[in-house]
Structures are given as C-alpha cells and as structure tokens.
Scaffold this motif. Structure first.
Motif, short mmCIF file in Angstrom:
data_model
loop_
_atom_site.label_atom_id
_atom_site.label_comp_id
_atom_site.label_asym_id
_atom_site.label_seq_id
_atom_site.Cartn_x
_atom_site.Cartn_y
_atom_site.Cartn_z
N THR A 72 106.94 -66.49 0.31
CA THR A 72 108.02 -66.89 -0.60
C THR A 72 109.00 -67.86 0.03
O THR A 72 109.99 -68.23 -0.61
N ALA A 73 108.77 -68.26 1.29
CA ALA A 73 109.69 -69.16 1.98
C ALA A 73 109.60 -70.57 1.39
O ALA A 73 108.50 -71.13 1.30
N LEU A 74 110.74 -71.12 1.00
CA LEU A 74 110.79 -72.45 0.40
C LEU A 74 111.03 -73.50 1.48
O LEU A 74 111.83 -73.28 2.40
N ALA A 75 110.34 -74.62 1.35
CA ALA A 75 110.50 -75.75 2.27
C ALA A 75 110.33 -77.04 1.48
O ALA A 75 109.24 -77.64 1.49
N PRO A 76 111.37 -77.48 0.76
CA PRO A 76 111.22 -78.68 -0.09
C PRO A 76 110.77 -79.92 0.67
O PRO A 76 110.13 -80.80 0.09
N ALA A 77 111.08 -79.98 1.97
CA ALA A 77 110.67 -81.16 2.74
C ALA A 77 109.16 -81.21 2.96
O ALA A 77 108.62 -82.27 3.31
N ARG A 78 108.47 -80.07 2.75
CA ARG A 78 107.02 -80.02 2.99
C ARG A 78 106.22 -79.81 1.71
O ARG A 78 105.09 -79.35 1.76
N ARG A 79 106.77 -80.15 0.59
CA ARG A 79 106.11 -79.85 -0.67
C ARG A 79 104.90 -80.75 -0.90
O ARG A 79 104.87 -81.90 -0.47
N THR A 80 103.92 -80.18 -1.59
CA THR A 80 102.67 -80.85 -2.01
C THR A 80 101.99 -81.59 -0.86
O THR A 80 101.54 -82.73 -1.00
N ARG A 81 101.88 -80.92 0.27
CA ARG A 81 101.14 -81.51 1.39
C ARG A 81 99.68 -81.13 1.30
O ARG A 81 99.33 -80.03 0.89
#
Length: 309
Positions: A72-81
């Motif tokens: 559940t940890a969010l990381a917007p900088a790593r989205r859709t990699r």
C-alpha cells in the motif's frame, strides 16, 4: 491288438529322469508403489494441482519473505514504471509495486476460496442430508433452494453486497449464500440413492433412530462427492470475488486483491498492460490448480472413474 505297456515306477532308474526347468515369467513383475508417493504417482493430476496450490499457499502465508515491500506504500515519483530488476512486475499509477500487491493479493483470494468452500459445504451438507432423508421436509427446502438457484450466483452476490459494506467477511457471506444451493442439491441426490439401499432398510427395520442412521450410514458415503464439489466451489468463489472487486462491489480498494489490481489497471490497459496481466495470470493458475485437484480427487474417489484395476 497290442496292449500298451504300463511304465512301472520301480523299473525307472534315478538317473534316467530329468526334471524340467521352471518356466520363466513372460510378463515382468509389476512394481506397486505404496504410501504418499505411490498415491501421487497413480494420480498425477492431484500431484500437479496440489503442488501448484501448495506453492500459492506458501507464497500467501510467507509473503514478507518473498522480497516484497509494503503493497500500500505510495510513490508518485515511480508511477507506471515498466517491469525491471527493481520492480519485477512494474508499478501502478500510484507508484505501488505490482509484484508485492500480487503476492499479498493471493491471501484474499485463497481466504475467500477456502472459507466459502468450507462454509458452503457444511451448510449444504446439513440441508442436503435433511432434505434427502426426511421426506416431508424435502418439498419445502428444495423449493427454497430452487428459488436461490434461479438467480445467477454473481447477481445474487452483487445484490447481497449492495446491502452491506465492502469487506472480506461480507464477500465470503455473499458468495456462500450463492453456493449453498448447489452443494445441497448434490448431497440430496446422493442421499436419495443411499436411503433405498438394503442396509438402510435393515437399520430402519431394526428400530434405529433417524439421526443415528444419517450419522452412521448416510453421512460417510456423502463425504467423497462433497469433497470434490468443494474444490469446484473454491475455484468458483475465487473468480466471483475477483469479479466483485473488479466492479467495485467486493473488498475495499485499500486491500490488495487480484480483482482490485485489475480494476485499477484497466484504465491503462492499452499502454500499461502488465498491471492487469500479472494478477490475471496468477488468478488463472490458482483456479486451474484447484480444478485439477478436483478432477484428480473425482477420479481417485469414484471407483467407476478408475483408470487402473
């Protein structure tokens, strides 16, 4: 006419008689494998399906040990990699690791599948025994079961979920209610054939009470077909749970489940298909393993389906 001479055993010398050599076996001896390994060797479908299912259970129970992170940890900088050595299955639109979410999502599907199979088997077994052996109750109970079976299971589950809030417990309850009629009808059919057997008539003639007859003579003969049916109920429950989560009527979106993962990735299916592909593959493999286990149990427990004598 010359008469045939009769050989006197006393006139035969010991050295003049030769004993024939023992004949050799044309067919080689059959090696009978015993124990668990022998059972698996005779039933490869059970071996393959059970092994895959066991691996899925181990993965779900020991998910933190399989190089996972917080699902559940969010990381917007790593989205859709894209999938890489850092993120084996890539990341979703919120930067969450898809691999970790898929591994933890196995817990929801397996819990729902096993729980629905257990509860629906217990309830359906009780209803089927009473309906099949107690004639006056058969008409009333079966009309209720027919009414429930007239509604598709997925629609019935959606209707029940609409009356409650989304949670794993409510999903189990909704799917169990939809699966109970099928189990009860199967058990009822088995009981209807068993109650006409001579040993049941003898027990009735001897004055044995109905609960004792059901417990001693009827129940043991319903375990095998009900066990096979439980595997199919388990597989069906996993699919229904994924459908409910996919349309937003199942588990809450915060809980990682295969249905939720596919629902969140359908908007990016054309550009990021891996978000939907990996949970779909794991769901298909798990359902296939359960179905293979059920087919193998049917062949092993039903003498009419035996391949070897």
């Amino acid at each position: 006419m010359a008469s045939a001479s009769v050989l006197n055993p006393a006139d035969v010398s010991p050295g003049s008689v030769k004993v024939a050599e023992p004949t050799r076996d044309i067919m080689p001896p059959v090696k009978v494998r015993k124990g668990l390994w022998g059972f698996m060797w005779r039933n490869p479908t059970i071996a393959v399906g059970g092994t895959i299912l066991l691996l899925m259970v181990i993965m779900a129970v020991f998910a933190p040990l399989f190089w996972t992170v917080d699902p559940t940890a969010l990381a917007p900088a790593r989205r859709t990699r894209e999938p890489s050595l850092e993120h084996w299955f890539g990341t979703d639109m919120l930067g969450r690791d898809v691999y970790s979410r898929v591994v933890y999502g196995a817990r929801v599907s397996l819990i729902v599948g096993f729980a629905v199979a257990l509860f629906s088997s217990i309830i359906g077994l009780t209803i089927g025994l009473v309906s099949g052996f107690v004639r006056w109750a058969d008409g009333i109970i079966m009309r209720i079961m027919d009414g429930l079976m007239s509604i598709p299971s997925i629609l019935l589950a959606i209707a029940l979920m609409a009356l409650t809030r989304g949670s794993v417990g409510n999903v189990i309850l909704a799917i169990t209610v939809a699966e109970v009629p099928r189990v009860s009808r199967l058990v009822r059919g088995v009981v209807l054939s068993l109650r006409e057997q001579p040993y049941v008539d003898a027990a009735v003639a001897a004055g044995t009470r109905t609960p004792v007859i059901i417990w001693r003579h009827i129940l043991p003969n319903t375990i095998a077909p009900m066990t096979v049916q439980a595997t199919y109920v388990c597989a069906s429950a996993m699919i229904v749970e994924s459908i409910l989560s996919f349309i937003g009527a199942g588990t809450p979106p915060i809980i990682p489940s295969w249905g939720n993962i596919m629902a969140e990735g359908r908007a990016l299916w054309q550009v990021k298909p891996y978000i939907v592909f990996f949970p779909a593959v794991f769901l298909s493999i798990t359902v296939l393993a359960v179905n293979m286990l059920g087919d193998g149990l049917r062949d092993a427990l039903d003498p009419r389906m035996a391949k070897r004598i």
